[in-house]
Design a protein around this motif. Structure first.
Motif, PDB file in Angstrom:
ATOM      1  N   LYS A  12       0.698  -1.120  -0.243  1.00  0.00           N
ATOM      2  CA  LYS A  12       0.040   0.129   0.114  1.00  0.00           C
ATOM      3  C   LYS A  12       1.077   1.240  -0.049  1.00  0.00           C
ATOM      4  CE  LYS A  12      -4.107  -1.653   2.012  1.00  0.00           C
ATOM      5  NZ  LYS A  12      -4.686  -2.181   3.243  1.00  0.00           N
ATOM      6  N   ARG A  54       2.146   1.686  -3.390  1.00  0.00           N
ATOM      7  CA  ARG A  54       1.422   1.948  -4.633  1.00  0.00           C
ATOM      8  C   ARG A  54       0.827   3.437  -4.208  1.00  0.00           C
ATOM      9  NH1 ARG A  54      -4.332  -0.562  -4.321  1.00  0.00           N
ATOM     10  NH2 ARG A  54      -5.456   1.328  -5.042  1.00  0.00           N
ATOM     11  N   LEU A  55       0.414   3.776  -2.911  1.00  0.00           N
ATOM     12  CA  LEU A  55      -0.155   5.082  -2.659  1.00  0.00           C
ATOM     13  C   LEU A  55       0.753   6.283  -2.204  1.00  0.00           C
ATOM     14  CD1 LEU A  55      -2.753   3.598  -0.270  1.00  0.00           C
ATOM     15  CD2 LEU A  55      -3.188   4.304  -2.795  1.00  0.00           C
ATOM     16  N   VAL A  56       2.009   6.088  -2.112  1.00  0.00           N
ATOM     17  CA  VAL A  56       2.881   6.980  -1.487  1.00  0.00           C
ATOM     18  C   VAL A  56       4.142   7.046  -2.334  1.00  0.00           C
ATOM     19  CG1 VAL A  56       4.412   7.985   0.189  1.00  0.00           C
ATOM     20  CG2 VAL A  56       2.069   6.838   0.857  1.00  0.00           C
ATOM     21  N   PRO A  62       3.759   6.854  -6.700  1.00  0.00           N
ATOM     22  CA  PRO A  62       3.189   8.189  -7.764  1.00  0.00           C
ATOM     23  C   PRO A  62       4.204   9.115  -7.739  1.00  0.00           C
ATOM     24  CG  PRO A  62       1.444   7.236  -5.961  1.00  0.00           C
ATOM     25  CD  PRO A  62       2.998   6.285  -5.772  1.00  0.00           C
TER      26      PRO A  62
END
Lengths: 369, 316
Positions: A279, A282-284, A287
């Motif tokens: 996570k 993918r999220l921090v 990107p």
């Protein structure tokens, strides 16, 4: 001023800037005539352009012959370029040997490709979520459309693929498959797990150490020796796999560079909030890392797209291969300039669009840090 | 204001928490005898001394304008015999520390003394090699599941804020509630706005961190941690990277948080803050806890020579 040196100043009203520092005057000063040297270079460049551009324009458009039956006919009618070699064979350049009756399938696949790209490239389209489902299904749709073999769609052998169709099939598949693979390889190379790391490093270094042509030769000849006898493994699929692996190794290194640029504090903040490894990636982390890597990623994509012309070596008819075949035809011999300019134009349009899109993306993702 | 009031998911009983949330009432609900009999006198001398003091003298030990809220006797964090090495360097030596629910602890010491490392071991950003760290009843080991469990309950604020620059302020605050706590987006946003109001920057919700000042960024970082509704907050030099004029706005938020009864461990050099809200000040040097005491005693009458030297250098 009193004796202590204490001063109070009046407020100065806003004034208009001098004429030389605004508008087109300023642009000219800053860009073309900022110094004597730059002024001289500007004038020399203008003169060279004056010498070059009008004759080129005349050759390519004004004096050009667009339709003719042979080279002789061309040269009898006009002084300029003989585009007839391209216009008479344009179907070949686009489809290769794809059967004439089935070409609508390639056109449809191309139109659907553009549609499938919209929600991937632009995030503000209405109904994006559902649209993305279509994009995900697109490879399957394209496979059925182009190769067929289902009722209503007779099978077309991949050996008949050629021209821009072949370039797009290899280029688009290579690009879309190598990005996720490259990300995984980049993460794997930075992994704490020893085996994963060693495998990724080994793979990346091996692929990067070998020329793409060698891999294509392996794909076309050697692979058959390694596979069990009797397995027929489509040549196009083998080429797709090799191109994807080749590109993913380069992408992995580009993305690793981006990952290394992310400050450790970002990982710590994500961890301290309780985000798991995947996570937080993918999220921090990703990107941000991918955003930094955009120039390098697009660079790799453009290189891959142009490298697709190497398949000519193993006998596939990409646009250059078609061009070569055309030029060996006695009716058209000696028109190589026209053929290569045409092929170059196609590649330029594709690569320039990618480059512009990447600039757009960079601007859009800029959040003032 | 007390964020603990509207937590639907919290079912654990919290003895003494009611008293902890009312800072004005001294000593209510405390059980000094119990704590003195805790047996870990070595690890918490402050506890022992506080326990031996007559009930009702808390303002005296607090020393500041406000009396520190009494802590409960429920243990929030227990560190015993913890050692840590960076390579060959023995950075933490035999750390023993018990933190009670609702307690506010300030850790100070010269740079390189290991104070940040101690609190980073509490949410396992650093792993200790010997000893035990038990947070909220969960012992920290290699078990990733347990680590994530602890991290959900422990918020952390960093010196350099570490906001996610690609997300807006609001997205920064809702990221973990949505992906870790699995709250619906609307609910997460409501919680986020509540905490952004609490740190007094709701109007910045749609901006990106890069557009905010340092003090505003740090307040967002605090709000982001609070959005996970943690039971313990760790602060790692939260004001050290700020311009002087912005330090106060961050400290105000931290004081407000302390008064709501949050268990807090702060590594900081803000001694005014320590006097005002801390129950205990811990002084570290060379990877060891040298001295711990309630702020009044710590500042007026430090026992160790090393502490006295340190204080003379930072208090002008």
């Amino acid at each position: 001023m009193d004796r202590s040196g204490h001063q109070v100043h009046e407020k100065v009203a806003d004034m208009r800037p001098p004429i030389t520092s605004v508008g087109w005057v300023r642009w000219l000063r800053e860009n073309l005539f900022s110094s004597p040297l730059s002024a001289a270079l500007t004038l020399v460049t203008a003169y060279v352009l004056y010498l070059l551009v009008p004759p080129l324009f005349g050759w390519a458009f004004l004096d050009a012959v667009w339709f003719a039956a042979s080279r002789e006919e061309c040269w009898a009618t006009g002084e300029g370029a003989c585009w007839a070699i391209v216009t008479t064979r344009v179907d070949q350049f686009i489809y290769g040997d794809y059967p004439a009756d089935e070409r609508w399938r390639a056109v449809l696949a191309f139109v659907l490709l553009l549609l499938a790209l919209v929600p991937i490239l632009f995030d503000r389209v209405p109904g994006r979520a559902r649209w993305l489902v279509f994009s995900l299904l697109y490879p399957l749709i394209a496979y059925v459309l182009l190769i067929g073999g289902v009722p209503g769609l007779p099978e077309v052998e991949t050996a008949k693929f050629g021209g821009f169709l072949l370039t797009l099939v290899i280029g688009v598949t290579g690009i879309s498959a190598s990005l996720p693979l490259g990300i995984l390889l980049a993460l794997g190379r930075r992994s704490d797990l020893f085996i994963v790391r060693v495998l990724c490093v080994g793979f990346i270094e091996f692929i990067r150490g070998v020329p793409l042509i060698t891999l294509l030769f392996v794909a076309s000849t050697l692979l058959n020796y390694f596979l069990p006898p009797g397995t027929s493994f489509n040549l196009l699929v083998r080429v797709l796999i090799m191109v994807t692996l080749f590109s993913s190794a380069y992408l992995a290194e580009v993305i690793r560079g981006g990952l290394q640029a992310i400050p450790g504090g970002q990982y710590e903040a994500a961890n301290s909030l309780g985000l798991s490894y995947w996570k937080s990636m993918r999220l921090v982390i990703l990107p941000q890392a991918l955003k930094i890597s955009i120039p390098g990623i697009v660079n790799s994509f453009i290189a891959l797209f142009k490298d697709t012309t190497l398949v000519i070596i193993i006998g596939m008819l990409d646009p250059l291969g078609i061009g070569k075949a055309t030029l060996s035809d006695a009716t058209w011999q000696g028109l190589s300039t026209e053929v290569y300019v045409f092929v170059a134009l196609f590649f330029f349009i594709c690569c320039f669009s990618m480059s512009r899109y990447s600039l757009y993306l960079e601007r859009k993702l800029h959040t003032g840090h | 204001m007390a964020e603990t009031d509207d937590k639907p998911k919290r079912t654990r009983s919290r003895p003494g928490a009611g008293a902890a949330r009312k800072p004005a009432k001294p000593a209510a609900g405390r059980a000094p005898a119990k704590r003195a009999a805790d047996g870990r006198t070595g690890s918490s001398p402050a506890r022992a001394s506080a326990g031996s003091a007559p009930a009702g003298t808390v303002p005296a030990t607090g020393g500041g304008a406000r009396a520190p809220a009494p802590a409960s006797d429920e243990i929030a964090i227990e560190i015993s015999g913890m050692h840590k090495w960076f390579g060959d360097f023995h950075v933490l030596k035999d750390i023993n520390l018990t933190v009670y629910r609702g307690e506010r602890i300030v850790i100070c010491g010269p740079s390189g003394s290991g104070k940040s490392t101690v609190i980073r071991c509490i949410n396992r950003l650093e792993e200790h090699q010997r000893g035990h760290v038990i947070v909220d009843g969960i012992e920290l080991t290699d078990n990733l599941k347990r680590i994530d469990q602890v991290r959900r309950e422990v918020g952390m604020v960093f010196q350099h804020f570490n906001l996610f620059p690609h997300l807006t302020v609001l997205e920064n605050c809702t990221l973990a509630p949505i992906w870790v706590r699995r709250l619906p987006k609307a609910e997460a946003e409501a919680i986020a706005m509540r905490y952004l109001e609490r740190v007094k920057i709701p109007e910045q919700a749609q901006k990106y961190p890069g557009q905010l000042s340092g003090g505003q960024q740090q307040r967002v970082a605090i709000a982001r941690s609070l959005c996970m509704e943690p039971r313990i907050m760790l602060f790692d030099e939260p004001t050290s990277a700020l311009d002087p004029e912005m330090i106060k706005e961050v400290l105000d938020v931290m004081v407000d948080l302390a008064e709501s009864g949050m268990t807090m461990l702060c590594v900081t050099h803000e001694m005014g803050f320590a006097r005002q809200v801390a129950n205990r000040v811990i002084f570290m040097d060379g990877g060891q806890i040298i001295e711990q005491a309630p702020p009044a005693q710590f500042f007026e009458n430090p026992k160790s020579e090393r502490t006295r030297l340190f204080l003379s250098q930072i208090l002008h």
